[in-house]
Design an enzyme around this catalytic site. Sequence first.
Site, PDB file in Angstrom:
ATOM      1  CE  LYS A  94      -1.045   0.561   5.046  1.00  0.00           C
ATOM      2  NZ  LYS A  94      -2.181   0.443   6.117  1.00  0.00           N
ATOM      3  CG  ASP A  95       3.720   2.117   2.704  1.00  0.00           C
ATOM      4  OD1 ASP A  95       2.585   2.775   2.928  1.00  0.00           O
ATOM      5  OD2 ASP A  95       4.350   1.346   3.481  1.00  0.00           O
ATOM      6  NE  ARG A 135      -7.749   3.727   3.507  1.00  0.00           N
ATOM      7  CZ  ARG A 135      -7.934   3.069   4.767  1.00  0.00           C
ATOM      8  NH1 ARG A 135      -8.935   2.751   5.015  1.00  0.00           N
ATOM      9  NH2 ARG A 135      -6.746   2.697   5.343  1.00  0.00           N
ATOM     10  NE  ARG A 136      -6.384   3.150   8.606  1.00  0.00           N
ATOM     11  CZ  ARG A 136      -5.035   2.680   8.929  1.00  0.00           C
ATOM     12  NH1 ARG A 136      -3.936   3.520   9.250  1.00  0.00           N
ATOM     13  NH2 ARG A 136      -4.861   1.289   8.646  1.00  0.00           N
ATOM     14  NE  ARG A 185       3.683   9.559   9.315  1.00  0.00           N
ATOM     15  CZ  ARG A 185       4.472  10.018   8.735  1.00  0.00           C
ATOM     16  NH1 ARG A 185       4.599  11.408   8.650  1.00  0.00           N
ATOM     17  NH2 ARG A 185       5.584   9.356   8.369  1.00  0.00           N
ATOM     18  NE  ARG A 208       1.153   4.895  12.862  1.00  0.00           N
ATOM     19  CZ  ARG A 208       0.490   5.190  11.752  1.00  0.00           C
ATOM     20  NH1 ARG A 208      -0.793   4.982  11.390  1.00  0.00           N
ATOM     21  NH2 ARG A 208       1.535   5.708  10.671  1.00  0.00           N
ATOM     22  CB  CYS A 264      -0.728  10.041  -0.036  1.00  0.00           C
ATOM     23  SG  CYS A 264       0.471  11.142   0.330  1.00  0.00           S
TER      24      CYS A 264
END
Length: 286
Positions: A60-61, A108-109, A126, A132, A219
């Site tokens: 996804k990166d 997105r989130r 981040r 996190r 992004c």
Amino acid sequence: MVRDQLGALGAACEIVILRTSGDRIQDRSLADAGGKGLFVKELEDALLREDIDLAVHSMKDVPTALPPGLSLSAFLEREDPSEAFLSPKAAGLADLPKGARLGTSSVRRQAQALRARPDLDVVLLRGNVDTRLKKLDDGEMDAIFLALAGLKRLGLGARATQVLDPRQWLPSLAQGVIGIEIRETDTHAREITAQLNHVPTELALSCERAFQAALDGSCRTPIAGLATLDGNALSFSGEVLAPDGCDSAATAFTVTLDRNAREEAEDAGRAAGETLKPRAAAWLTL
């Protein structure tokens, strides 16, 4: 995981740890820092310099356009692509108190969360998974989202307060997939890593990345989607959202793949993206 699977094939390899720009820059969102490609640039540079022979990525990166001379040679079997909701204060997003602080760096989130709960206070989060989780445990925010795949691979799946059904809460494109990138001319690396490739994952990913490429998504754009394979039936659902979650455009299809399965998966994903593009034009140009 890649080292162990290569070792099982009799191909010993050394792990070279590289710290990427995406790891170093923690004070602003990826969109403001330069995009998700910040997690792969240093690895790709090392490949081109021949300092390393394989680069292992969270897919996804990885941008849809690769640097000249590089190619993706294999994809490990996809881990659960679901989103995990974590909170010490609520069993789910709907149970958070009004104005609760939700931590994420993903546009997105953020858009998906605000679509469901426009009252939430979304704050920048981040860092790696441990960072996190510590911020959540220290009370800096009331809830966070993480990819369930990452939690499970780290043996932390039990930390998920709620696992969101990916059919209702679409994940990031390519979420849960680990990919291997090589130099195009390195036939030895290609032959070895090809033995690790999981074809159903490759086909699903081909569809998702073609969808993203058709939308020219960055992004800065909230894009979500998931392709699944049942036999030779490929099903896909995708959406583009307004950054504040106030609107969205969605698409879905199921196609039967034939002999040229990868090309057909790519064509179907690209067509879905092209169909959605006019409806999402305002958000894609932000």
